[in-house]
Motif scaffolding. Structure first.
Motif, PDB file in Angstrom:
ATOM      1  N   SER A 133     -21.462  47.114  13.902  1.00  0.00           N
ATOM      2  CA  SER A 133     -19.996  47.093  13.849  1.00  0.00           C
ATOM      3  C   SER A 133     -19.512  46.431  12.574  1.00  0.00           C
ATOM      4  N   THR A 134     -18.474  47.001  11.985  1.00  0.00           N
ATOM      5  CA  THR A 134     -17.868  46.419  10.786  1.00  0.00           C
ATOM      6  C   THR A 134     -16.367  46.296  11.013  1.00  0.00           C
ATOM      7  N   ASP A 135     -15.817  45.151  10.686  1.00  0.00           N
ATOM      8  CA  ASP A 135     -14.372  44.951  10.851  1.00  0.00           C
ATOM      9  C   ASP A 135     -13.614  45.767   9.808  1.00  0.00           C
ATOM     10  N   SER A 136     -12.568  46.436  10.268  1.00  0.00           N
ATOM     11  CA  SER A 136     -11.814  47.254   9.332  1.00  0.00           C
ATOM     12  C   SER A 136     -10.365  47.371   9.794  1.00  0.00           C
ATOM     13  N   ARG A 188      -9.568  46.025  17.416  1.00  0.00           N
ATOM     14  CA  ARG A 188      -9.958  44.620  17.276  1.00  0.00           C
ATOM     15  C   ARG A 188      -8.684  43.839  17.529  1.00  0.00           C
ATOM     16  N   ASN A 206      -5.598  41.727  17.390  1.00  0.00           N
ATOM     17  CA  ASN A 206      -4.790  40.943  16.463  1.00  0.00           C
ATOM     18  C   ASN A 206      -3.393  40.869  17.067  1.00  0.00           C
ATOM     19  N   ARG A 251     -12.635  48.032  14.713  1.00  0.00           N
ATOM     20  CA  ARG A 251     -14.054  47.812  14.495  1.00  0.00           C
ATOM     21  C   ARG A 251     -14.637  49.201  14.287  1.00  0.00           C
ATOM     22  N   GLN A 261      -4.025  43.182   4.719  1.00  0.00           N
ATOM     23  CA  GLN A 261      -5.154  43.186   5.655  1.00  0.00           C
ATOM     24  C   GLN A 261      -6.414  43.696   4.955  1.00  0.00           C
ATOM     25  N   ASN A 296      -5.891  46.700  13.615  1.00  0.00           N
ATOM     26  CA  ASN A 296      -7.195  46.132  13.290  1.00  0.00           C
ATOM     27  C   ASN A 296      -8.233  46.820  14.162  1.00  0.00           C
ATOM     28  N   GLN A 339      -9.436  37.432   8.500  1.00  0.00           N
ATOM     29  CA  GLN A 339      -9.790  38.734   9.063  1.00  0.00           C
ATOM     30  C   GLN A 339      -8.595  39.394   9.755  1.00  0.00           C
ATOM     31  N   ASP A 340      -7.603  38.618  10.184  1.00  0.00           N
ATOM     32  CA  ASP A 340      -6.428  39.253  10.785  1.00  0.00           C
ATOM     33  C   ASP A 340      -5.269  39.347   9.801  1.00  0.00           C
TER      34      ASP A 340
END
Ligand code: SF4
Ligand code: SF4
Ligand code: FES
Length: 507
Positions: A220-223, A249, A251, A235, A442, A233, A498-499
């Protein structure tokens, strides 16, 4: 504030905090639960979150209890553990034993809780389980397996409280109770796959993702979703260079725990067959090593017009302005990529970075204005991203020119009209920053490799910087330092939370 003791540790929380949240704070992890969800109302139906409160004769559920001054709470006592086991046993009485074929295996709340609290012998023979319908298609995106449902009512509450469409309900009583769509209805709202995310077991599954991949294979990568100006937001779940799904994700300041169904499918464009994967000179594949020569042929004297788009990252837009130097600029076609918005999350603006265009000082133009700019350009034109020639006026203005360079990702009308086509990266193939409709910066990270010989756009743009431009950045970090100093001096683009963050600070 209320002071209480949880598992022997003193803790202070705001008055009105739920005991569930206080326990999470004190324990560093949530109590076992199925029905609690931070963005839905409290149902208190799964009974899994029971705790022992001193002075109370029976165990109590923490999600539906508010903290009181002086409370003394046990969450790990033998009594609590026994209760969790019994509740789990109740949930499992009629649950099918189809874990090996269930698509939720690996991220199933029931499996996980069982491993933590279960481990007892079943007292119900398999042959006596109440059988219910399996694999029912209940909407364009979702399949329901009634047998697996633990009746937590999260999906019902989601449809009642978030989309307010009320398609789902719990029908019948006792062990005949089952989840279902209301008569004559389908689960077909624009956010339906969120019910899959919040279903703690494999009762609701996504038609797009079902059986595509075992979840433990995925990274998983945050995007950030590129589907519209909201910038939910997300993943990105991927394996071996392929994206299999996007998941929201949380937020609280942007999308809560949700995302729309349309946004979930934006990953498909990354693997589309019309992706540009090699540089093209008049339609013929050429090597990157030759690109410099071709660039010199079309834009030897620099560009006369540079056209950006609301699909590019903030860093790229800033660099594009440096490439333009004193040339005319445009942010691309005004009003392109729009659709129907709603008052939940989806924006009518279906681009992820129109906010970034404004920050970078690139104004968009109508098709007529853009066509006029193109006709007035005495020298080469660079188009970065988007597909402005999809507008017939722009296509007509570009027709016959042999000095157009297109840096983009798909073989659209603009790519076909360009003499030199340079394959860039999609959002999931590079890192960058989008500015959403709130003005929030972001960050998104690279999840998968670029296809073929596609390159990160900023590395391509650097090659086009005019003589006399400030020193070319040699890393994304350096690019961010330059862009950040110019566009967002209060923030460090390389270390955004990240948020995300608002340039003026959080309201
Ligand atoms: S289908 Fe899933 S989310 Fe809905 S009530 Fe059943 S277990 Fe809960
Ligand atoms: S609302 Fe917009 S940003 Fe959010 S998931 Fe949908 S398309 Fe993506
Ligand atoms: S989480 Fe508290 S009763 Fe379900």
């Amino acid at each position: 504030m209320a002071r209480l003791t949880i598992d022997g540790s003193a803790i202070e929380v705001a008055d009105g905090t739920s005991l569930f949240d206080a326990c999470r704070l004190a324990r560093g992890e949530a109590l076992p639960h199925f029905c609690y969800h931070p963005d839905l109302s409290i149902a208190g139906v799964c009974r899994l979150c029971q705790v022992e409160v001193e002075g109370m004769p029976k165990l109590t559920i923490a999600c539906n209890t508010t903290v009181r001054e002086g409370m003394v709470v046990q969450t790990r006592s033998e009594k609590v553990r026994k209760a969790s086991q019994q509740i789990l046993e109740m949930h499992l009485i009629n649950h099918p034993v189809d874990c090996p074929i269930c698509d939720q295996a690996g991220e199933c709340g029931l499996q996980n809780q069982y491993m933590d609290y279960g481990l007892y012998d079943s007292q119900v023979p398999q042959s006596e389980k109440v059988l219910k319908a399996k694999a029912q298609v209940i909407g364009p995106e979702v399949i329901l397996d009634k047998e697996r449902c633990v009746l937590c009512s999260r999906c019902v509450r989601f449809c009642n409280e978030v989309t307010k469409t009320g398609e789902l309900g719990i029908f019948n009583r006792g062990d005949r109770a089952e989840i279902g769509v209301a008569p004559g209805r389908q689960l077909d709202n624009a956010y339906s796959v969120n019910t899959v995310d919040i279903c703690p077991v494999g009762a609701l599954t996504s038609r797009d993702f079902r059986f595509q991949k075992r979840v433990w294979m995925l990274k998983s990568t945050d995007s950030v979703c590129p589907g519209c100006a909201t910038g939910c937001n997300v993943r990105v779940d991927h394996e071996a260079g392929r994206i299999y799904r996007l998941k929201p994700r949380r937020n609280a300041k942007v999308n809560g725990s949700w995302m729309c169904d349309e946004g979930r499918l934006t990953y498909k464009a990354v693997h589309a067959v019309d992706r540009l994967t090699e540089p093209l000179w008049h339609g013929q594949v050429v090597a990157w090593a030759e690109v410099k020569n071709h660039l010199a042929r079309v834009g030897g004297g620099g560009f006369a017009l540079v056209i950006g788009s609301a699909h590019q990252s903030l860093e790229e837009l800033w660099l594009l302005r440096q490439v333009a130097g004193t040339a005319a600029t445009s942010g691309g076609l005004a009003g392109s990529d729009t659709g129907k918005g709603d008052d939940i999350l989806l924006s009518a603006d279906r681009t992820p970075n129109r906010g970034g265009l404004a920050v970078a000082g690139l104004a968009e133009h109508s098709a007529t204005e853009l066509a006029a700019l193109i006709r007035a350009a005495r020298g080469a034109i660079l188009v970065h991203g988007g597909d402005p020639a999809a507008a017939p006026e722009v296509a007509a203005a570009l027709a016959g020119r042999d000095d157009v360079v297109y840096l983009g990702t798909h073989l659209g009308v603009t790519a076909r009209a360009a003499a030199l086509v340079l394959p860039g990266a999609m959002w999931a193939e590079k890192a960058g920053v989008f500015v959403n409709r709130q003005g929030r910066l972001q960050p998104f990270a690279q999840a998968v490799a670029r296809p073929g010989n596609a390159r990160e756009d900023w590395r391509v743009l650097v090659e086009m910087l005019p003589a006399g431009a400030p020193a070319a950045p040699t890393s994304l970090k350096a690019l961010r330092a330059g862009a950040g100093a110019a566009l967002a001096p209060t923030l460090d683009l390389d270390r955004l939370p990240q948020d995300g963050a608002l340039p003026g600070g959080e309201a």
